[in-house]
Design a protein around this motif. Structure first.
Motif, mmCIF file in Angstrom:
data_model
loop_
_atom_site.group_PDB
_atom_site.id
_atom_site.type_symbol
_atom_site.label_atom_id
_atom_site.label_comp_id
_atom_site.label_asym_id
_atom_site.label_seq_id
_atom_site.Cartn_x
_atom_site.Cartn_y
_atom_site.Cartn_z
ATOM 1 N N MET A 1 0.973 -5.292 -1.365
ATOM 2 C CA MET A 1 -0.408 -4.187 -1.039
ATOM 3 C C MET A 1 -0.761 -3.488 -2.225
ATOM 4 S SD MET A 1 1.066 -2.993 3.210
ATOM 5 C CE MET A 1 0.862 -3.294 3.933
ATOM 6 N N ARG A 2 -0.453 -3.974 -3.174
ATOM 7 C CA ARG A 2 -0.434 -2.725 -4.762
ATOM 8 C C ARG A 2 -1.570 -4.259 -5.112
ATOM 9 N NH1 ARG A 2 6.044 -1.871 -6.579
ATOM 10 N NH2 ARG A 2 5.580 0.489 -6.763
ATOM 11 N N GLU A 3 -0.455 -4.896 -4.897
ATOM 12 C CA GLU A 3 -1.917 -6.482 -5.544
ATOM 13 C C GLU A 3 -3.334 -6.592 -4.556
ATOM 14 O OE1 GLU A 3 0.128 -10.409 -5.083
ATOM 15 O OE2 GLU A 3 1.784 -9.601 -6.062
ATOM 16 N N PHE B 1 9.026 5.335 1.599
ATOM 17 C CA PHE B 1 9.252 5.959 0.506
ATOM 18 C C PHE B 1 10.976 5.128 0.172
ATOM 19 C CE2 PHE B 1 5.559 7.858 0.775
ATOM 20 C CZ PHE B 1 5.314 8.433 -1.113
ATOM 21 N N ALA B 2 11.817 4.295 0.846
ATOM 22 C CA ALA B 2 12.670 3.762 0.781
ATOM 23 C C ALA B 2 12.889 3.180 -0.277
ATOM 24 C CB ALA B 2 13.035 2.392 1.283
ATOM 25 N N LEU C 1 -2.326 2.517 -1.878
ATOM 26 C CA LEU C 1 -1.088 3.137 -0.628
ATOM 27 C C LEU C 1 -0.064 4.666 -0.310
ATOM 28 C CD1 LEU C 1 1.069 0.071 -1.473
ATOM 29 C CD2 LEU C 1 -0.223 -0.099 0.583
ATOM 30 N N ILE C 2 -0.742 5.144 -1.323
ATOM 31 C CA ILE C 2 0.426 6.499 -1.312
ATOM 32 C C ILE C 2 -0.863 7.544 -0.537
ATOM 33 C CG2 ILE C 2 0.367 8.643 -2.878
ATOM 34 C CD1 ILE C 2 3.091 6.092 -2.613
ATOM 35 N N GLY C 3 -2.614 7.318 -0.678
ATOM 36 C CA GLY C 3 -3.374 8.016 -0.468
ATOM 37 C C GLY C 3 -2.725 7.303 1.070
ATOM 38 N N ARG C 4 -2.866 5.941 1.481
ATOM 39 C CA ARG C 4 -2.680 5.457 2.682
ATOM 40 C C ARG C 4 -1.780 6.219 3.625
ATOM 41 N NH1 ARG C 4 -5.427 1.954 6.020
ATOM 42 N NH2 ARG C 4 -6.721 0.869 4.660
ATOM 43 N N VAL D 1 -5.142 11.592 -5.331
ATOM 44 C CA VAL D 1 -5.101 10.687 -3.980
ATOM 45 C C VAL D 1 -7.033 11.282 -3.729
ATOM 46 C CG1 VAL D 1 -5.462 10.465 -1.756
ATOM 47 C CG2 VAL D 1 -2.978 10.439 -3.700
ATOM 48 N N LEU D 2 -7.105 12.878 -3.594
ATOM 49 C CA LEU D 2 -8.037 13.120 -3.187
ATOM 50 C C LEU D 2 -9.200 13.048 -4.041
ATOM 51 C CD1 LEU D 2 -6.885 16.426 -1.553
ATOM 52 C CD2 LEU D 2 -7.814 14.679 -0.460
#
Length: 195
Positions: free
Chosen positions: A26-28, A65-66, A105-108, A170-171
């Motif tokens: 997902m990062r890629e 977040f693991a 991913l952080i936004g998601r 993110v915003l």
């Protein structure tokens, strides 16, 4: 080791493989461009094994977040001799680096948290928060923590603040470098320590 214990460890290891494979893909490529099948292939598991651990690709975000806690553990493992303010910066900078590296991913993750009111995103048993609490406890033991609040309260406040910095980033569409902003705010937080 008993059979039940081995199975539990094996299950945890499979879940981690899934999370790490998904995170890297997902990062890629971005969240939407990664399928469950892609994740399974990268993790070396069957789709049945995936659905045994997660009900959907979106459900990965609940456990996402693991890898952060694992990353924080590896960054902080040799920080025992550092002063509380040095350890706090190590913790915050590692947190910021992980967030920057994870981007969309952080936004998601935060979209999902907001869409599901009542979900708890900062479990007190999580390594990252416990490390921050220990940092402020050390400062208290050394007599350098500003009086007025417990180490637990200060750590919770600090974490809420820096999580807010990430949400602001993110915003703003990831339009500014996160780490310098966190460092600027960190300088204010070290005033909680006094000579």
């Amino acid at each position: 080791m008993e059979y039940a214990q081995r199975r539990k460890l094996q299950s945890q290891e499979t879940e981690r493989k899934i999370l790490y494979a998904a995170l890297e893909l997902m990062r890629e490529r971005g969240f939407d461009k990664v399928s469950v099948r892609d994740i399974c292939k990268a993790a070396g598991i069957t789709t049945g094994a995936f659905y045994h651990h997660f009900s959907s690709k979106e459900a990965l975000l609940e456990h996402g977040f693991a890898p952060l806690d694992d990353y924080m553990r590896s960054v902080l493992e040799n920080s025992g001799d550092e002063s509380p303010d040095q350890r706090l910066w190590r913790l915050l900078s590692a947190y910021g680096q992980f967030m920057e590296h994870s981007g969309e991913l952080i936004g998601r993750y935060y979209q999902q948290r907001i869409a599901e009111p009542g979900t708890k995103s900062m479990d007190p048993s999580r390594y990252t928060l416990r490390s921050m609490v220990e940092c402020f406890r050390q400062a208290e033991r050394e007599g350098i923590l500003a009086p007025g609040h417990s180490p637990e309260w200060i750590a919770d406040f600090c974490f809420r603040h820096f999580r807010g910095v990430v949400v602001d980033w993110v915003l703003h569409g990831y339009s500014y470098p996160l780490l310098p902003r966190m460092e600027e705010d960190y300088r204010l937080f070290v005033t909680l320590f006094h000579a």
